[in-house]
Design an enzyme around this catalytic site. Structure first.
Site, short mmCIF file in Angstrom:
data_model
loop_
_atom_site.label_atom_id
_atom_site.label_comp_id
_atom_site.label_asym_id
_atom_site.label_seq_id
_atom_site.Cartn_x
_atom_site.Cartn_y
_atom_site.Cartn_z
CG HIS A 53 -24.92 -4.23 4.77
ND1 HIS A 53 -23.87 -5.06 5.08
CD2 HIS A 53 -26.00 -4.75 5.37
CE1 HIS A 53 -24.30 -6.05 5.84
NE2 HIS A 53 -25.60 -5.88 6.03
CD GLU A 55 -20.43 -0.88 3.25
OE1 GLU A 55 -19.49 -1.47 3.81
OE2 GLU A 55 -21.63 -1.00 3.61
CB CYS A 80 -19.82 -7.46 5.51
SG CYS A 80 -21.05 -7.20 4.22
#
Length: 351
Positions: A53, A55, A80
């Site tokens: 992801h 991040e 998430c």
């Protein structure tokens, strides 16, 4: 200044996220930057489902990890908080000791829906939300449409002459072939659009008269799933699109009439509008976006039911004099662009 800085860094997140448009389904488009003392020290974006992801990519791009404990992480969508194909981003942010997270839009999917923000706050992280919220929601408008409305995001596209005709009359279409209202630059752009949507739809009349391929030829990307809406099922068996790799689906009232090898045939019922049935099937199949290229009957059918989100219209400069009238609709203009042979206008439908 803080507000201006937040906006500047959030727009960098959006710029990064857009690099993967059309590649991350069913995941959203997400970009992230990490800022230390006003300077970006790390950045990244989510490239495809199953990959790291945004991040995490941004965190792992930072050369001096000791700076993370005094840095701010920016991301255009709520981190998430659940295990999927990758661990929760919220946990990774907490583990790295990042004290401040600045986010754009809330992830309204059932698996997240505020849980990521809550997890960060519980761990003592300062969370700032809603930065460039409208822009952050727009870039993920397909993701939000499916999660909030249980419908794919619907994009209409057509080209019309200066006097408002979308094409020739039926007899001329069958004998003269496709009518090109736009130029090569516009066609390249349309192929780019095709690569960003999951499915593309045309009507039976368009198939019979134009024999389109509905693929991505002028751009590098993934071909959308090809859909044909033909009430009669009266379609040629030797379609140009038959030569292509990938799914092809025909929606019809008379499946026994469809003789196209390799196609999935879906029988429609006459108790509800065809458009609603098509969208219901697409939602159940996990399709987030639908690109409708015509013809006029299909476009008017979806418009009449209010089943569209975005309309992209090329206005050609030539006059046809007669033919098939372009659809009528009401929408809010959000963008204009001039080409040598046409002018593009993009509208959105406000709920």
């Amino acid at each position: 200044m803080a507000g201006e800085d937040h906006l500047k860094f959030m727009r960098r997140c959006l710029e990064l996220a857009s690099k993967a448009e059309g590649l991350t389904y069913p995941n959203p488009l997400v970009g992230s930057v990490i800022v230390h003392e006003g300077k970006i020290i790390g950045e990244g974006y989510h490239m495809k489902a199953g990959s790291r992801h945004a991040e995490v990519v941004a965190i792992e791009s930072v050369h001096d990890r000791s700076l993370l404990s005094s840095s701010t992480l920016y991301v255009n969508l709520e981190p998430c908080s659940h295990y999927g194909k990758t661990p929760p981003c919220a946990d990774r942010i907490i583990d790295e000791g990042i004290p401040v997270v600045v986010a754009g839009a809330t992830d309204t999917s059932a698996k997240v829906s505020g849980k990521g923000f809550a997890r960060l706050r519980e761990a003592g992280c300062r969370v700032i939300t809603g930065i460039a919220n409208d822009e952050c929601r727009f870039i993920n408008r397909r993701f939000f449409a499916v999660n909030e409305k249980k419908l794919p995001y619907i994009v209409l596209k057509w080209a019309q002459s200066a006097d408002g005709f979308i094409g020739r009359d039926r007899e001329k279409r069958m004998t003269d072939g496709p009518l090109w209202i736009t130029g090569s630059s516009e066609r390249i752009l349309v192929h780019k659009w095709r690569a960003t949507e999951q499915a593309i739809l045309v009507g039976g009349e368009t198939v019979r008269s134009d024999n389109p391929k509905l693929n991505v030829r002028e751009w590098t990307g993934t071909n959308p799933i090809r859909l044909i809406l033909s009430g009669s099922g009266d379609l040629p068996s030797d379609l140009a699109m038959n030569e292509l790799i990938g799914p092809q689906v025909v929606f019809t009232f008379f499946p026994e009439k469809v003789k196209i090898a390799g196609s999935v045939v879906v029988k429609l019922n006459k108790n509800e509008p065809s458009a609603i049935q098509v969208l219901d099937y697409l939602y159940k199949w996990g399709i987030q976006s639908l690109f409708i290229e015509g013809g006029a009957a299909v476009l008017n059918h979806f418009i009449s039911l209010g089943l569209w989100n975005e309309a992209r219209i090329f206005h050609g400069y030539e006059v046809l004099g007669n033919g098939v009238k372009a659809p009528g609709f009401e929408g809010r203009l959000i963008r204009e662009q001039e080409f040598s042979k046409s002018k593009l206008e993009i509208f959105v439908r406000d709920d």
